[in-house]
Design an enzyme around this catalytic site. Structure first.
Site, PDB file in Angstrom:
ATOM      1  N   HIS A  60       0.796  -1.122  -0.054  1.00  0.00           N
ATOM      2  CA  HIS A  60       0.048  -0.051  -0.238  1.00  0.00           C
ATOM      3  C   HIS A  60       0.989   1.279   0.153  1.00  0.00           C
ATOM      4  CE1 HIS A  60      -3.338  -2.663   1.725  1.00  0.00           C
ATOM      5  NE2 HIS A  60      -3.706  -2.311   0.343  1.00  0.00           N
ATOM      6  N   GLU A  64       1.766   3.878   3.247  1.00  0.00           N
ATOM      7  CA  GLU A  64       2.097   3.480   4.517  1.00  0.00           C
ATOM      8  C   GLU A  64       3.862   3.506   4.506  1.00  0.00           C
ATOM      9  OE1 GLU A  64       0.212  -0.491   4.259  1.00  0.00           O
ATOM     10  OE2 GLU A  64      -1.750   0.644   4.374  1.00  0.00           O
ATOM     11  N   ARG A 105      -3.265   4.838  -2.163  1.00  0.00           N
ATOM     12  CA  ARG A 105      -3.062   3.581  -1.736  1.00  0.00           C
ATOM     13  C   ARG A 105      -2.758   2.550  -2.589  1.00  0.00           C
ATOM     14  NH1 ARG A 105      -5.679   0.034   2.460  1.00  0.00           N
ATOM     15  NH2 ARG A 105      -6.649  -1.688   1.526  1.00  0.00           N
ATOM     16  N   HIS A 150       2.665  -3.288   6.692  1.00  0.00           N
ATOM     17  CA  HIS A 150       1.779  -2.269   6.542  1.00  0.00           C
ATOM     18  C   HIS A 150       1.578  -1.407   7.680  1.00  0.00           C
ATOM     19  CE1 HIS A 150      -0.890  -4.387   3.377  1.00  0.00           C
ATOM     20  NE2 HIS A 150      -0.026  -5.481   3.793  1.00  0.00           N
ATOM     21  N   GLU A 178       0.746  -4.500  11.122  1.00  0.00           N
ATOM     22  CA  GLU A 178       0.190  -3.126  10.845  1.00  0.00           C
ATOM     23  C   GLU A 178       0.834  -2.463  12.087  1.00  0.00           C
ATOM     24  OE1 GLU A 178      -1.894  -1.965   8.798  1.00  0.00           O
ATOM     25  OE2 GLU A 178      -3.123  -3.704   8.139  1.00  0.00           O
TER      26      GLU A 178
HETATM   27 ZN   LIG Z   1      -1.850  -1.714   4.250  1.00  0.00          ZN
END
Ligand SMILES: [Zn+2]
Length: 375
Positions: free
Chosen positions: A109, A112, A167, A237, A311
């Site tokens: 993405h 990020e 994104r 991410h 994340e």
């Molecule tokens: Zn992501």
């Protein structure tokens, strides 16, 4: 001798001046030398606590594989939609040992940014310490690391030039009226069934079919070709401070779910010890939201035993625009989590316990055969 050299030098100038290219050639030579010097200085001066545009990351990959040529090689993985080359770094200690593979990708993405920063940090940490740090040395005896620092290169560049919060990838759809596929909805696993959109305008657009994008194609076919040797698939991410296990497309659990949670929880504990940051651990469907077509679920379903989405920071204060001042702490704590996962993977396959188990089952088998021969 000096005289001879001087004469030759003069002759050289005369000859080249006569040919009319001395100036530009000397200039060119100077530039090459300066470039090489600045490249060398470049790696020493490379800041791991800043975000870098793609050009600098490309340069960094070249420099790091030159400086640590004995353990790192750069490999071509495929082309992006906008025909930029995708490279991964392979960190491998030469040996005759058959080794297992750890895969790590960052920046699927585009916005990020902390993810590519972490991939670079991870590579740096391994390379700076593999000679002296017994923990990393041990891991490299049986494991090779394959690191893809920026998966979605077109999107990443777009976040630097045009839209910081972009994104998706940059593929063109509906006759050039809308752009980008969410590459983490494009893998061939329960494709576009839940938590993804078929509308190109949406940020979770799943693409025109499973693996319709060149970036996902490149990653999928590479992973597929190595899947028997990949023991761990890590995809980085931000944000939310989560360690996510399969699955996102169903609330059902993978066959080794308990083990995945246990290893993940231990990693979250190691992470917290660094700077006190809290992470939660669980399946995507349970603790985040439903998603289909994610690389993590796909990797688990083709048989890779350990598959996680991380994340990273934060919890929403800055969100995707995490300040550079937090890069170091984020990377330090995430590194602690990574090493915890890697230790556990290592223990499972090469630890005293697994060797012990193998030995004891051999003894049992031996006894069984000798018993059978008595019958
Ligand atoms: Zn992501």
């Amino acid at each position: 001798m000096k005289l001879l050299l001087g004469t030759l030098y003069l002759l050289g100038i005369l000859v080249s001046e006569e040919l009319g290219y001395d100036g530009s050639l000397a200039q060119h030579r100077r530039e090459v030398v300066e470039e090489t010097v600045s490249q060398r200085r470049g790696l020493d001066a490379y800041s791991y606590t800043r975000y870098h545009p793609m050009e600098e990351i490309y340069q960094w990959m070249i420099q790091i594989s030159e400086k640590y040529a004995e353990v790192v090689t750069q490999h071509f993985l495929g082309m992006t939609y906008e025909t930029r080359p995708m490279y991964y770094l392979k960190i491998s200690q030469p040996s005759n040992n058959p080794k297992k593979i750890i895969w790590m990708d960052c920046g699927i993405h585009a916005r990020e940014w902390i993810a590519p920063a972490f991939c670079q940090w991870f590579v740096k940490e391994i390379l700076q310490n593999y000679k002296d740090d017994s923990r990393i040395k041990k891991l490299l005896r049986n494991l090779d690391f394959y690191v893809l620092p920026v998966l979605n290169i077109d999107g990443y560049i777009y976040t630097w030039t045009t839209d910081r919060l972009w994104r998706k990838s940059r593929s063109s759809h509906n006759n050039g009226t809308c752009f980008g596929t969410d590459l983490n909805r494009n893998f061939n696993v329960s494709w576009c069934s839940i938590g993804a959109s078929r509308n190109c305008q949406d940020i979770t657009f799943c693409g025109t079919g499973p693996v319709s994008e060149p970036e996902t194609k490149a990653v999928s076919s590479f992973i597929e070709s190595k899947k028997d040797n990949i023991v761990c698939f890590l995809t980085m991410h931000s944000f939310g401070q989560l360690i996510l296990t399969p699955y996102g497309y169903t609330k059902n659990k993978s066959s080794n779910h308990e083990e995945l949670i246990q290893v993940g929880q231990k990693a979250a504990n190691a992470l917290k010890e660094k700077h006190g940051t809290n992470y939660r651990v669980g399946s995507s469907a349970d603790i985040l939201y439903a998603t289909s077509g994610s690389s993590r679920d796909w990797a688990r379903d083709i048989g890779i035993p350990f598959s996680y989405t991380f994340e990273l920071r934060d919890n929403g204060t800055y969100g995707f625009v995490l300040p550079e001042a937090q890069i170091q702490a984020t990377c330090e704590e995430s590194m602690a989590a990574m090493l915890s996962v890697l230790d556990d993977v290592y223990e499972k396959y090469w630890g005293v316990d697994s060797a012990g188990k193998a030995a004891s089952s051999a003894v049992v088998l031996g006894l069984l055969f000798s018993f059978m021969s008595l019958l």
